[in-house]
Enzyme design. Structure first.
Site, PDB file in Angstrom:
ATOM      1  N   ASP A 143      15.172 -11.517   8.747  1.00 12.20           N
ATOM      2  CA  ASP A 143      13.773 -11.177   8.957  1.00 12.20           C
ATOM      3  C   ASP A 143      13.083 -12.411   9.526  1.00 12.20           C
ATOM      4  O   ASP A 143      13.515 -13.546   9.306  1.00 12.20           O
ATOM      5  CB  ASP A 143      13.117 -10.746   7.642  1.00 12.20           C
ATOM      6  CG  ASP A 143      11.867  -9.918   7.875  1.00 12.20           C
ATOM      7  OD1 ASP A 143      11.397  -9.851   9.026  1.00 12.20           O
ATOM      8  OD2 ASP A 143      11.349  -9.344   6.898  1.00 12.20           O
ATOM      9  N   TRP A 144      12.005 -12.200  10.253  1.00  9.51           N
ATOM     10  CA  TRP A 144      11.332 -13.272  10.978  1.00  9.51           C
ATOM     11  C   TRP A 144      10.779 -14.318  10.006  1.00  9.51           C
ATOM     12  O   TRP A 144       9.871 -14.046   9.229  1.00  9.51           O
ATOM     13  CB  TRP A 144      10.230 -12.690  11.837  1.00  9.51           C
ATOM     14  CG  TRP A 144      10.668 -12.217  13.186  1.00  9.51           C
ATOM     15  CD1 TRP A 144      10.097 -12.556  14.382  1.00  9.51           C
ATOM     16  CD2 TRP A 144      11.755 -11.334  13.527  1.00  9.51           C
ATOM     17  NE1 TRP A 144      10.771 -11.953  15.433  1.00  9.51           N
ATOM     18  CE2 TRP A 144      11.795 -11.199  14.936  1.00  9.51           C
ATOM     19  CE3 TRP A 144      12.726 -10.676  12.786  1.00  9.51           C
ATOM     20  CZ2 TRP A 144      12.737 -10.421  15.601  1.00  9.51           C
ATOM     21  CZ3 TRP A 144      13.673  -9.900  13.446  1.00  9.51           C
ATOM     22  CH2 TRP A 144      13.675  -9.778  14.831  1.00  9.51           C
TER      23      TRP A 144
END
Length: 725
Positions: free
Chosen positions: A264-265
């Protein structure tokens, strides 16, 4: 001339034959994918491999141009294709051809309890992603509904792992038919937004395997997901995006996952853990995934130059790097380099849930309700923008008020009053709605107008609930309480005194408190329905469509009735302990004998159904046998409708504590007025099993079980008893 033509043809054939012979194995579609992967890998330099495993822009990672291996392009999100942002900035790119159809949020999809609709949803979403040249769709999200305060619950599929698994599998398969990978998120235990990057989740193995992992397991083993996204939180003190136990021991070894693991970012925090613990692709490091981040930082990502230097110094080898690149190449051959991959509108109203309909106030009757008062900001506020990373630039959005006015036509008079001012802004995560909802009137003036409009009307439709602003149904923060914001509870109560013919339409992805419930005869759960929201809502309110949605999570009367809050176990601090274990949602309510406001699986219709002749085809089964439960369902009303038949399993005597009952099967049946059909649901020992944390295995104990058939978790129509030998 003929001789020249023949000679030219022979030369061309010879050229094609030589070209075919010289075609690299990795470019030969006729060869097995695993052989093509190894051939491509053998031709790549270490630097090219390192480049592939981390981002080059906000939403893309490099291919190998020298070898003709294309880039990978990601897109949010689970219910619509995100508008384009700039290469290295979160600002909108300003394209004129990047709007999308906004589909209903996943709470609405799961509330249809319709696997076929999940297939249509996935197919339509995959087609749009393919059109926009994206090969990885960052969704669906299938984290479990643990608390009604979680800001991202609207993106998920409810509180029951079996239901979420059954709905996510067809979604994944349909997306991937388009040659677009579904990246299932967030693996795992991402059940809150508060301190989401740092909180360490402490949960027992039974709860992990029985509640929080089954939907992911179904996504991998039944759905064949090509990608999994790691979560922000920690588990066992280690970040989920590079968590050895989750990614290596469970995902790869126990489940046999052969796809790509995407961070995930901003979810990567350690180079060595990212190397050895199963992460394949790093995105968004030093960003919150929404609005900020360091510029041109890609070479300094944990899996970029720092990794390369460790290889060059001999501190680490390249075995793990090659495995990461194999997984990425497998993704590439399934998507952008798959030349045989295949190249909408949507039934939005089926997820709408009729929660209450005292004295059959709905559908709206043209003979009785000529003057309709519509009250509430959510009647006019755009809901396709906001909410965080799932914010969309919709091609269009029909508001509830516009949908009602269009459907009402000349047969009704529709009068609108705002009632309250909530969030008047229209700029969320870079997407601007274009709405100007500013209102300079005082709260008292707005209330007075609403009460006058209500008194003068034959029927009132109050359209309220939550929105996608911060601290509501939105990524980044959790809600602060169960109550409705902006003074809606007081306003609804006052309007109900002014006009008893009141309908409350709740626009939200979460449960809300309803202290005025006894004053309001009709309540509808409207969700975030996307582009066609207003038309879908109107079709249900006026009876053009018969509601058939069912709740996928429990509405508690008070926050203290929810398991996580009853145990003071949400949101925690640096760590959060899931003290309720396997007893979440309806499992907790039934264990503690707490009456919900509206139970899991609940949903009414404009017609009525009769259940009869419930039976099982066997009185006992062996460990390798199945049992089929059948029930006759008859539409006893005057109009066509659909009913969701639900099958729950109760273990009458167990060595370990178990829920009173658990959902293990369902089917949606469509019936004309007076029509009767037999519904059958088959289960096996897996559906009778629990996870034994001491043995680290699933156990189906011999003994007696009850199979309960119902219209909801509380509305049980009958049961049969079987014995597992």
């Amino acid at each position: 001339m003929t001789r020249k033509i023949i000679t030219a043809c022979l030369i061309l054939l010879a050229f094609n034959a030589n070209a075919q012979q010289s075609l690299p194995l990795y470019l030969d579609d006729a060869k097995p994918v695993e052989q093509r992967i190894e051939d491509a890998l053998s031709r790549m330099t270490t630097e090219e491999k390192i480049a592939m495993i981390h981002a080059q822009s906000k939403f893309s990672s490099p291919g190998v141009k020298r070898l003709g291996i294309p880039e990978n392009w990601m897109t949010d999100g689970p219910h619509g294709i995100r508008s384009e942002v700039r290469w290295d900035e979160w600002e909108q790119a300003g394209w004129t051809n990047d709007s999308c159809i906004a589909f209903p949020a996943l709470t609405a999809l799961s509330s249809t309890w319709n696997r076929d609709l999940a297939t249509l949803y996935g197919k339509s979403l995959g087609e749009e992603a393919r059109y926009r040249n994206k090969n990885v769709l960052l969704g669906p999200g299938i984290n479990m509904y643990r608390s009604p305060l979680n800001g991202r619950n609207f993106e998920y599929m409810g509180e029951d792992p079996f239901l979420a698994g059954e709905m996510v599998v067809p979604y994944i398969k349909a997306v991937q038919l388009n040659g677009v990978a579904a990246c299932v998120k967030h693996f795992a235990l991402n059940n809150q937004e508060t301190n989401r990057h740092g909180v360490n989740v402490i949960v027992d193995d039974r709860a992990l395997y029985e509640i929080y992992l089954p939907a992911f397991k179904a996504a991998v083993q039944k759905g064949g997901a090509w990608a999994i996204m790691g979560a922000y939180n920690k588990y066992k003190g280690q970040q989920a995006c590079h968590n050895e136990y989750l990614l290596q021991d469970i995902l790869r070894k126990e489940w046999g996952f052969d796809g790509v693991v995407v961070a995930d970012w901003g979810g990567v925090h350690n180079t060595k853990e990212a190397i050895f613990n199963g992460l394949d692709m790093e995105f968004g490091t030093w960003t919150d995934g929404l609005t900020w981040g360091k510029s041109n930082a890609y070479d300094n990502y944990y899996l970029a130059v720092p990794y390369l230097k460790m290889i060059e110094s001999g501190e680490v080898g390249t075995k793990e790097l090659d495995e990461k690149v194999r997984n990425i190449l497998r993704l590439t051959f399934r998507t952008t380099m798959n030349r045989s991959r295949l190249f909408g509108s949507f039934a939005t109203e089926e997820g709408i849930v009729l929660l209450k309909n005292k004295n059959a106030l709905l559908p709206i009757d043209a003979k009785k309700h000529k003057r309709i008062a519509v009250i509430g900001e959510n009647a006019i506020k755009m809901m396709t923008v906001g909410g965080g990373s799932s914010s969309l630039k919709a091609l269009y959005e029909v508001s509830p008020l516009d949908g009602i006015k269009k459907r009402a036509g000349k047969d009704f008079e529709v009068v609108y009053a705002r009632g309250y001012v909530g969030d008047a802004s229209g700029d969320y995560n870079g997407v601007v709605s274009g709405q100007n909802l500013k209102d300079s009137r005082s709260a008292a003036e707005l209330k007075a107008e609403a009460l006058k409009v209500a008194k003068d009307a034959d029927i009132v439709i109050f359209i309220g609930g939550l929105n996608k602003s911060d601290l509501q149904d939105s990524e980044g923060n959790d809600r602060k309480g169960l109550e409705l914001p902006y003074g809606q509870d007081e306003l609804i109560s006052a309007i109900a005194k002014a006009n008893t013919n009141i309908i409350f339409l709740n626009i939200s992805g979460n449960a809300v408190a309803m202290p005025w419930e006894k004053q309001v005869p009709a309540i509808v759960q409207g969700w975030f329905l996307g582009t066609e929201a207003g038309n879908a809502i109107a079709s249900v309110l006026f009876g053009d469509a018969n509601p058939s949605g069912k709740l996928t999570f429990t509405f508690p009367i008070a926050l203290k009735d929810n398991a996580a809050h009853a145990n003071n176990a949400f949101p925690g601090g640096d760590e959060v302990i899931y003290t309720e274990s396997i007893f979440t949602g309806y499992r907790w309510h039934e264990k503690q004998n707490i009456k919900p406001l509206f139970p899991f699986g609940h949903g009414l219709s404009y017609t009525t159904f009769k259940y009869s002749d419930i039976k099982a085809d066997k009185a006992s089964i062996g460990q390798n046998e199945t049992v089929t439960v059948s029930v006759k369902v008859k539409n006893t009303g005057k109009r066509s409708g659909a009913e969701v038949v639900q099958l729950y399993v109760a273990d009458l005597k167990s060595s370990l504590p178990r829920p009173v009952k658990e959902l293990k099967g369902f089917d949606k049946v469509y019936l004309k007025a007076g029509e009767e059909k037999t519904v059958t649901i088959t289960i096996d020992k897996e559906d009778l099993s629990y996870f034994d944390d001491k043995k680290h295995d699933w156990v189906a104990e011999a003994g007696d079980f009850e199979l309960l058939v119902g219209a909801s978790s509380q509305d049980i129509k009958g049961k049969v008893k079987i014995t597992l030998r």
